[in-house]
Write an enzyme that holds these catalytic residues in place. Structure first.
Site, short mmCIF file in Angstrom:
data_model
loop_
_atom_site.label_atom_id
_atom_site.label_comp_id
_atom_site.label_asym_id
_atom_site.label_seq_id
_atom_site.Cartn_x
_atom_site.Cartn_y
_atom_site.Cartn_z
N GLY A 67 1.64 2.88 -7.86
CA GLY A 67 1.79 1.48 -7.42
C GLY A 67 1.51 0.53 -8.59
CE1 TYR A 95 3.20 13.22 -0.29
CE2 TYR A 95 4.84 14.45 0.94
CZ TYR A 95 4.22 13.26 0.65
OH TYR A 95 4.61 12.11 1.29
P1 NAD Z 1 4.04 5.07 -3.44
O1 NAD Z 1 3.87 6.13 -4.46
O2 NAD Z 1 4.87 3.88 -3.78
O3 NAD Z 1 2.63 4.53 -2.96
C1 NAD Z 1 1.44 5.27 -3.00
C2 NAD Z 1 0.31 4.33 -3.43
O4 NAD Z 1 -0.92 5.06 -3.43
C3 NAD Z 1 0.49 3.82 -4.87
O5 NAD Z 1 0.18 2.44 -4.92
C4 NAD Z 1 -0.52 4.65 -5.67
O6 NAD Z 1 -0.94 4.00 -6.85
C5 NAD Z 1 -1.61 4.85 -4.65
N1 NAD Z 1 -2.45 6.02 -4.89
C6 NAD Z 1 -2.05 7.30 -5.13
N2 NAD Z 1 -3.12 8.11 -5.24
C7 NAD Z 1 -4.23 7.34 -5.05
C8 NAD Z 1 -5.62 7.59 -5.02
N3 NAD Z 1 -6.11 8.81 -5.24
N4 NAD Z 1 -6.47 6.54 -4.80
C9 NAD Z 1 -5.99 5.29 -4.61
N5 NAD Z 1 -4.68 4.99 -4.60
C10 NAD Z 1 -3.80 6.00 -4.82
O7 NAD Z 1 4.61 5.80 -2.16
P2 NAD Z 1 5.07 5.23 -0.74
O8 NAD Z 1 6.46 5.64 -0.52
O9 NAD Z 1 4.70 3.81 -0.60
O10 NAD Z 1 4.18 6.11 0.23
C11 NAD Z 1 3.01 5.62 0.86
C12 NAD Z 1 2.49 6.68 1.82
O11 NAD Z 1 3.47 7.01 2.80
C13 NAD Z 1 2.09 7.97 1.12
O12 NAD Z 1 0.92 8.47 1.71
C14 NAD Z 1 3.26 8.89 1.42
O13 NAD Z 1 2.86 10.23 1.45
C15 NAD Z 1 3.68 8.41 2.80
N6 NAD Z 1 5.09 8.74 3.05
C16 NAD Z 1 6.09 8.05 2.44
C17 NAD Z 1 7.41 8.42 2.68
C18 NAD Z 1 8.57 7.69 2.05
O14 NAD Z 1 9.72 8.09 2.26
N7 NAD Z 1 8.39 6.61 1.32
C19 NAD Z 1 7.70 9.49 3.52
C20 NAD Z 1 6.65 10.18 4.10
C21 NAD Z 1 5.35 9.79 3.88
#
Ligand code: NAD
Ligand code: UDP
Length: 319
Positions: A36, A152
């Site tokens: 992020g 994951y």
């Molecule tokens: P993204 O990578 O844009 O966002 C993840 C955020 O978490 C980022 O801001 C990152 O910096 C932060 N982060 C990661 N590890 C961290 C930690 N240890 N401590 C603090 N912050 C941390 O991804 P996204 O698409 O926005 O996904 C958000 C959530 O939704 C995730 O948990 C992901 O598994 C889930 N998800 C997303 C999708 C999709 O299609 N976008 C599908 C299934 C699940």
């Protein structure tokens, strides 16, 4: 309400933060900025109801808590912190499984201590390479526990287990959503997921990279639909989930490439590359449970969502 969002500076988290601020809530974002960025929240930086704290959820929150309300009331936690794209979460698989297991444990402890409701962002990846199609919540999945996606998939499965154990053992108010492929503005340009890759490649005039022969499928949900489903789930009474949140409109990856080329007017070609290990062949959510329990279903058609996402990347690449 006072609401904590872990991963609030990411793609989905930044949309959720904006939505909840617009509803008048006080929002604290915890993020380690691995995938992020502060830029995702830059348009909200003058909002007096937003605090952004750099913190890795793998480590417990210090005591006293750095939260602006101190020992005051914390109403809700949305636990989103975890890299979501295959190429990002495989960069440091141990950190990925730690975020899912230790991070979720830390947030459940916080929810327990503060009496907060907690929503866990789980994923369609808990179904692995599904043998049942479309996927219902009752399907237990087909996941390789020792493959490169396991940090994951298995991490998210364990996070669901933790949520349900805190619910049964400690009475924590949990909500578990299984998010299917979601796209939209503020996906990172180098994130590696198929929608952002194809759009960026098309706009740059680079070949679109198809892994395998493009006959595999996914079902793509626009981010606004997800935010509406997520917040409805948080508000639901006596329903812990898990519940699928996704768009059941399924498309072959090859067809998605053609659509992106048509919508961008790009002259890019297509380059076929090796299929990643354990890449699920097809995926489509059965959303009857979300319809029944949350009166929710997606409203944004793929073409419309793609047009908005293309506009975003066009402006961004110009910058
Ligand atoms: P993204 O990578 O844009 O966002 C993840 C955020 O978490 C980022 O801001 C990152 O910096 C932060 N982060 C990661 N590890 C961290 C930690 N240890 N401590 C603090 N912050 C941390 O991804 P996204 O698409 O926005 O996904 C958000 C959530 O939704 C995730 O948990 C992901 O598994 C889930 N998800 C997303 C999708 C999709 O299609 N976008 C599908 C299934 C699940
Ligand atoms: N994919 C592709 N080209 C890319 C990126 C991804 O063909 O540049 C494929 C990938 O192999 C998978 C599908 O598109 O079959 C969706 O990939 P993504 O990483 O977006 O999501 P996930 O695999 O997590 O569903």
């Amino acid at each position: 309400m006072n609401i904590l969002i872990t991963g609030g500076a990411g793609f989905i988290g930044s949309h959720l933060t904006e939505y909840l601020l617009n509803q008048g809530h006080f929002v604290i974002v915890l993020d380690n900025f691995f995938t992020g960025s502060r830029e995702n929240l830059a348009h909200l930086k003058d909002n007096k109801n937003l605090r952004v704290i750099e913190h890795d959820i793998i480590t417990p929150l210090p005591n006293p808590l750095p939260l602006p309300m101190g020992e005051g009331n914390l109403d809700q936690i949305y636990n989103l912190a975890c890299p979501a794209s295959t190429s990002q979460y495989q960069k440091n698989p141990i950190a990925t499984i730690q975020a899912n297991v230790l991070g979720t444990l830390n947030m459940l402890e916080l929810a327990k201590a503060r009496g907060a409701k907690i929503l866990q962002a789980s994923t369609s990846e808990v179904y692995g390479d599904p043998q049942e199609h479309p996927q219902k919540e009752s399907y237990l999945g087909n996941v390789n526990p020792v493959g490169p996606r396991a940090c994951y998939d298995e991490g998210k499965r364990c996070a669901e287990t933790l949520c349900f154990d805190y619910f049964r053992q400690s009475g924590v108010e949990i909500r578990v959503i299984r998010i299917f492929n979601t796209y939209g503005p503020r996906m990172a340009e180098d994130d590696g997921r198929v929608v952002s890759n194809f759009i960026v490649q098309a706009l740059r005039g680079d070949d679109l990279t198809i892994y395998g022969d493009g006959s595999g499928t996914r079902s793509f949900q626009y981010v606004d639909d997800l935010i509406s489903g997520m917040t409805k789930m948080m508000a639901a009474d006596n329903f812990q989930g898990p519940v699928n949140l996704g768009n059941p409109d399924e498309i072959k990856i090859r067809e998605l490439a053609d659509k992106v080329l048509a919508l961008t007017g790009s002259k890019s070609g297509i380059k076929y590359m090796a299929k990643p290990i354990d890449d699920p062949v097809r995926r489509r959510p059965d959303i009857s449970l979300a319809k029944e329990k949350l009166a929710w279903q997606p409203a944004v058609a793929l073409d419309n969502g793609l047009k908005k996402t293309i506009e975003y990347f066009r402006a961004r690449l110009k910058r």
